[in-house]
Enzyme design. Structure first.
Site, PDB file in Angstrom:
ATOM      1  N   GLY A  75       0.834  -1.208   0.000  1.00 57.62           N
ATOM      2  CA  GLY A  75       0.000   0.000   0.000  1.00 57.62           C
ATOM      3  C   GLY A  75       0.854   1.236   0.000  1.00 57.62           C
ATOM      4  O   GLY A  75       1.972   1.223   0.509  1.00 57.62           O
ATOM      5  N   CYS A  76       0.326   2.294  -0.598  1.00 56.01           N
ATOM      6  CA  CYS A  76       1.128   3.502  -0.800  1.00 56.01           C
ATOM      7  C   CYS A  76       0.883   4.573   0.251  1.00 56.01           C
ATOM      8  O   CYS A  76       1.628   5.550   0.317  1.00 56.01           O
ATOM      9  CB  CYS A  76       0.851   4.087  -2.182  1.00 56.01           C
ATOM     10  SG  CYS A  76       1.601   3.109  -3.492  1.00 56.01           S
ATOM     11  N   ILE A  77      -0.171   4.458   1.017  1.00 53.94           N
ATOM     12  CA  ILE A  77      -0.466   5.524   1.979  1.00 53.94           C
ATOM     13  C   ILE A  77      -0.123   5.058   3.393  1.00 53.94           C
ATOM     14  O   ILE A  77      -0.640   4.063   3.855  1.00 53.94           O
ATOM     15  CB  ILE A  77      -1.959   5.947   1.920  1.00 53.94           C
ATOM     16  CG1 ILE A  77      -2.404   6.177   0.493  1.00 53.94           C
ATOM     17  CG2 ILE A  77      -2.201   7.157   2.796  1.00 53.94           C
ATOM     18  CD1 ILE A  77      -1.809   7.407  -0.181  1.00 53.94           C
TER      19      ILE A  77
ATOM     20  N   ILE B  50       2.227  11.936  -1.249  1.00 53.00           N
ATOM     21  CA  ILE B  50       2.362  10.478  -1.142  1.00 53.00           C
ATOM     22  C   ILE B  50       3.844  10.089  -1.070  1.00 53.00           C
ATOM     23  O   ILE B  50       4.230   9.217  -0.297  1.00 53.00           O
ATOM     24  CB  ILE B  50       1.654   9.782  -2.330  1.00 53.00           C
ATOM     25  CG1 ILE B  50       0.136   9.967  -2.190  1.00 53.00           C
ATOM     26  CG2 ILE B  50       2.003   8.296  -2.396  1.00 53.00           C
ATOM     27  CD1 ILE B  50      -0.690   9.522  -3.378  1.00 53.00           C
TER      28      ILE B  50
END
Lengths: 77, 180
Positions: A75-77, B50
């Site tokens: 996951g990126c967050i 991000i």
């Protein structure tokens, strides 16, 4: 076993907070098949993002997953 | 682009397949990133956020610098009104004339916000709070702040400081600089 594994990650003094996060990561992985990202950890573990980074300055989800013996959360967050 | 040692390692490791050379360099991990956000559209702001958040999650030091229209992302009032650009953006896949109709940008933003919410990607204000909590620094560019006639009170409380370009380079020393 947490203190020995944590020492390898550069965490000298293991606290209840560390143990709580590692246990939570493990439980999440066993029930969902993937460990939580930092954001999910902050929302669901009862430990805030700020505290998580104080406990694991080198990346809470990444390091706690390593100590918990589970794969690095995706996951990126 | 910015650092000396990292650029060539990808090619060396693919060409020397046999394990003969002891000197094959393993890429050095990135220790620090300084991310510049220069645009004020939704799609111009999120990638930098991000990347900063992701850098901290990997244990790297990270600082965010907001310049020009990127300042909207940390402006206490404008932060709630960041929109997707629907004009001049071929990847929107709608004719430019349609993209320019009143409400199109708001509509596209609304649709994207819903999608992001489903994926648990936080809104910009909440994301910046989280990024500040990770220990990343949040800075505004002095030249832009002066140009827009702003001061510290106009920004979100997470703003660490308003700094000059010289101070930025001092802070970025030894790390990678990413311009978005």
């Amino acid at each position: 076993m947490v203190p020995e594994l944590a020492a390898r990650e550069g965490i000298a003094a293991v606290t209840d907070g560390h143990v709580k996060v590692v246990r939570f990561m493990r439980a999440e992985y066993l029930s969902k098949g993937t460990g939580p990202s930092v954001r999910a950890l902050g929302k669901t573990s009862g430990v805030s993002v700020k505290e998580l980074y104080e406990l694991f300055p080198k990346g809470p989800a990444k390091i706690a997953a390593r100590i918990a013996g589970i794969p690095k959360p995706k996951g990126c967050i | 682009m910015s650092d000396t040692s990292t650029g060539t390692t990808g090619t060396t490791s693919t060409t020397s397949t046999t394990s003969t050379v002891a000197s094959v360099a393993t890429p050095q991990p990135i220790e620090k990133v300084s991310i510049i956000i220069s645009k004020g559209s939704l799609e111009g702001i999120y990638p930098g956020l991000i990347m900063a958040n992701g850098a901290r999650a990997e244990g790297m030091a990270a600082n965010l610098f907001f310049t020009f229209f990127g300042l909207d992302a940390i402006h206490a009032k404008r932060i709630e009104h960041i929109k997707v650009a629907t004009v001049g953006n071929p990847a929107m896949h709608i004719p430019t004339l349609l993209g320019g109709l009143p409400g199109m940008s708001a509509l596209a933003t609304h649709m994207m916000a819903k999608k992001m919410d489903d994926l648990d990607i936080p809104p910009i204000a909440e994301f910046l709070e989280m990024i500040a909590d990770t220990g990343a620094g949040i800075y505004a560019c002095k030249a832009s702040v002066d140009m827009f006639g702003l001061d510290k009170d106009d920004f979100i409380p997470q703003l660490d400081d308003i700094i000059t370009v010289g101070e930025f380079y001092e802070m970025a020393a030894g790390g990678q600089i990413i311009f978005t």
